[in-house]
Motif scaffolding. Structure first.
Motif, mmCIF file in Angstrom:
data_model
loop_
_atom_site.group_PDB
_atom_site.id
_atom_site.type_symbol
_atom_site.label_atom_id
_atom_site.label_comp_id
_atom_site.label_asym_id
_atom_site.label_seq_id
_atom_site.Cartn_x
_atom_site.Cartn_y
_atom_site.Cartn_z
ATOM 1 N N ILE A 512 0.803 -1.226 0.000
ATOM 2 C CA ILE A 512 0.000 0.000 0.000
ATOM 3 C C ILE A 512 0.836 1.277 0.000
ATOM 4 O O ILE A 512 0.281 2.373 -0.061
ATOM 5 C CB ILE A 512 -0.935 0.026 1.222
ATOM 6 C CG1 ILE A 512 -0.120 0.170 2.524
ATOM 7 C CG2 ILE A 512 -1.810 -1.209 1.269
ATOM 8 C CD1 ILE A 512 -0.973 0.459 3.739
ATOM 9 N N GLU A 513 2.150 1.173 0.036
ATOM 10 C CA GLU A 513 2.983 2.357 0.215
ATOM 11 C C GLU A 513 2.722 3.425 -0.829
ATOM 12 O O GLU A 513 2.722 4.620 -0.551
ATOM 13 C CB GLU A 513 4.456 1.954 0.210
ATOM 14 C CG GLU A 513 5.402 3.102 0.560
ATOM 15 C CD GLU A 513 6.831 2.656 0.744
ATOM 16 O OE1 GLU A 513 7.681 3.494 1.091
ATOM 17 O OE2 GLU A 513 7.109 1.452 0.533
ATOM 18 N N GLY A 514 2.470 3.024 -2.040
ATOM 19 C CA GLY A 514 2.255 4.004 -3.097
ATOM 20 C C GLY A 514 0.850 4.567 -3.152
ATOM 21 O O GLY A 514 0.566 5.464 -3.962
ATOM 22 N N LEU A 515 -0.045 4.065 -2.310
ATOM 23 C CA LEU A 515 -1.440 4.496 -2.369
ATOM 24 C C LEU A 515 -1.769 5.594 -1.364
ATOM 25 O O LEU A 515 -2.823 6.230 -1.456
ATOM 26 C CB LEU A 515 -2.363 3.294 -2.129
ATOM 27 C CG LEU A 515 -2.293 2.171 -3.174
ATOM 28 C CD1 LEU A 515 -3.182 1.003 -2.752
ATOM 29 C CD2 LEU A 515 -2.717 2.689 -4.547
ATOM 30 N N ILE A 516 -0.898 5.810 -0.377
ATOM 31 C CA ILE A 516 -1.149 6.829 0.639
ATOM 32 C C ILE A 516 0.105 7.687 0.809
ATOM 33 O O ILE A 516 1.167 7.364 0.274
ATOM 34 C CB ILE A 516 -1.537 6.197 1.990
ATOM 35 C CG1 ILE A 516 -0.432 5.247 2.479
ATOM 36 C CG2 ILE A 516 -2.861 5.457 1.881
ATOM 37 C CD1 ILE A 516 -0.721 4.631 3.843
ATOM 38 N N SER A 517 -0.018 8.774 1.542
ATOM 39 C CA SER A 517 1.126 9.658 1.725
ATOM 40 C C SER A 517 2.235 8.966 2.519
ATOM 41 O O SER A 517 1.990 8.034 3.286
ATOM 42 C CB SER A 517 0.698 10.929 2.466
ATOM 43 O OG SER A 517 0.407 10.625 3.817
ATOM 44 N N THR A 518 3.450 9.462 2.348
ATOM 45 C CA THR A 518 4.597 8.894 3.060
ATOM 46 C C THR A 518 4.419 9.032 4.567
ATOM 47 O O THR A 518 4.719 8.106 5.338
ATOM 48 C CB THR A 518 5.891 9.597 2.623
ATOM 49 O OG1 THR A 518 6.053 9.439 1.208
ATOM 50 C CG2 THR A 518 7.094 9.002 3.332
#
Length: 545
Positions: A512-518
């Motif tokens: 999911i890292e690329g789907l929400i803010s860092t």
């Protein structure tokens, strides 16, 4: 009173046994002499129990003496004998502690019969402990027989004796009906517990070699017209026990074959819930007991491997599902208890059909009447327990792996279809909006149900993106913001449930890292590291790019 030596005890028992053998009875004075020498009734029982399992070195036939004492002096000896035999069995036949080098004990046919008679002998509510001891002792013997690969044939002998006793009880006069009914259910309860030990046991219960004891229970539960509806209800509840699956009682192929493919069982249950070839209505007394049993059978069908039952059994089970679907259309539940039964029934039916044939899966997903009746929250606006049940039951269908140690039961298509049907059933709202609304409820039961559904969705890769990118019509219902703001949950149980949602989201398969803010992703990782007790309040802008 001083303890007697073994030789003195043996001499006293020999004298009593001789009187019993020569005169077919022994007088009260004979017993008084025996009790005086062996320190009372407890001493007599202890002395006799010692050789009960070693008939080859028991010249006095201890079992015959015990049977005589119980029969002639029940108030004095019945309870003591039942308790002593139970504890002796649990000590000598404990499969977790037995040393194979120890003396091998013999379980005689006469002993099994004597214990079976103790199971049904008590005729008042104050003597149930005797039946409990007999039940536990016989079950322990059957467990040992199962452990020893049925070498002694204990289970078969027991079922034969129970079937004979059952037949005798059914022939009792009307003035003994209450006592007879209680005794019959004690037999049924023991039979069910023995059947849960393994496949061999239920195969024996179904066979004529064991007196057809399972047929007697089916007749009691399903014959119509039924003259004793309360006894019928108890019999249906006993049958429901066969659908139980647990770590200690895994579902066997033989049990699944019986539940999913027995014609008499299916036809009788369908008659009670008002869905059969005959023009009958839902049984007002035992319809819901039958409904619960069919619901449990559906769950057996879900959890049983597709290869565990033969094709003919699958065909019969599918026919049951179709009739069950028809019956649920005609059902009008009233009150919380009936509505809960309806919710579990429909959810189990849907899960069974969704994992069955493509035709049945399509049929149930297009049945908007049943789906709306199951998934609508608005009709239960003031009933948080019912709302929680709806949400949790949907979570079990979408992702059963979070409830059972099983593979995914339904396809991604079915999961998404049911999730959207949930929104359709609630005024055609977005399903995530509906579940987040329940997740913010002031009632903890409703919140926990919503957490279960969100965890199920987070466990399905096909659903994760839909959750993470949800913002709502006014951008005020962002899922990530809600999840990270743990100040909205004050109970420990609720925090644990939300943490499980996080665990599912951060599973490697989801990526999911690329789907929400860092920042939001790092906050999730920190929460994961610190555990459920970690708290933070996150502004909504951290949850977005």
């Amino acid at each position: 009173m001083s303890m007697v030596s073994p030789s003195e005890a043996e001499e006293a028992l020999s004298a009593f046994a001789a009187r019993l053998k020569n005169e077919n009875s022994a007088s009260s004075s004979d017993l008084s002499i025996l009790e005086s020498k062996l320190c009372g009734p407890d001493g007599v029982v202890t002395a006799l129990i010692t050789k009960l399992w070693l008939p080859q070195i028991d010249p006095n036939n201890s079992l015959s003496i015990l049977v005589h004492l119980v029969g002639k002096y029940p108030n004095k000896y019945m309870n003591a004998v039942a308790s002593a035999i139970r504890h002796d069995i649990e000590h000598k036949f404990d499969t977790t502690k037995m040393d194979t080098t120890e003396q091998r004990y013999e379980v005689s046919d006469a002993l099994i019969l004597a214990l079976a008679k103790l199971l049904v002998a008590p005729n008042s509510d104050t003597q149930t402990g005797i039946a409990t001891d007999a039940h536990a002792g016989l079950l322990a013997l059957c467990k040992f027989d199962n452990h020893e690969y049925h070498k002694a044939g204990t289970c078969q002998k027991l079922f034969q004796h129970l079937a004979t006793l059952w037949k005798y009880l059914q022939q009792q006069q009307k003035d003994k009906i209450r006592e007879s009914s209680t005794a019959q259910m004690r037999i049924a309860a023991l039979m069910i517990d023995v059947c849960l030990l393994g496949g061999k046991e239920i195969a024996l219960a179904l066979s004529d070699d064991a007196g057809g004891i399972m047929k007697k229970l089916l007749d009691l539960a399903l014959d119509f017209p039924n003259k004793d509806p309360l006894l019928q209800m108890t019999a249906l509840d006993a049958l429901e026990g066969l659908a139980v699956e647990s770590k200690n009682c895994p579902m066997t192929t033989e049990r699944a074959e019986f539940l999913l493919g027995n014609d008499k069982l299916h036809n009788g249950l369908l008659y009670l819930i008002g869905s059969s070839s005959e023009d009958v209505q839902f049984d007002t007394i035992n319809g819901y007991a039958a409904l619960r049993l069919v619901t449990e059978i559906c769950r057996v069908g879900i959890l049983s491997s597709s290869n565990s039952v033969v094709e003919s059994t699958k065909t019969k089970f599918n026919a049951l599902l179709r009739s069950f679907q028809e019956a649920l259309h005609a059902l009008e539940p009233r009150g919380e208890s009936e509505r809960l039964s309806y919710i579990y029934a429909v959810s189990s039916l849907v899960a069974s059909c969704a994992t069955s044939t493509e035709e049945m899966s399509k049929s149930i997903l297009q049945d908007t009447t049943l789906l709306h009746g199951w998934l609508s929250l608005f009709s239960r606006s003031s009933q948080p327990k019912l709302k929680s049940s709806i949400l949790s039951s949907l979570s079990q269908v979408i992702e059963p792996a979070i409830w059972q140690d099983k593979e995914d039961a339904c396809s991604d298509y079915v999961s998404l279809s049911l999730y959207h049907a949930f929104g359709e059933a609630n005024n055609q709202r977005d399903p995530t909006e509906c579940v987040l609304s329940s997740a913010k409820s002031p009632f903890v039961e409703e919140r926990l149900g919503a957490y279960n559904l969100l965890r199920a969705m987070a466990s399905r890769r096909c659903c994760v993106r839909m959750l993470l990118l949800y913002k709502g019509d006014d951008d005020n219902s962002i899922f990530v913001e809600w999840l990270l703001n743990q100040d909205t949950e004050s109970t420990n149980e609720g925090r644990q449930a939300r943490f499980k949602i996080l665990e599912s989201l951060l599973a490697d398969v989801n990526n999911i890292e690329g789907l929400i803010s860092t920042k939001a992703f790092r906050e999730m990782q920190l929460w994961m590291k610190r555990g459920p007790a970690h708290t933070t309040a996150v502004p909504w802008n951290l949850a977005t790019e």
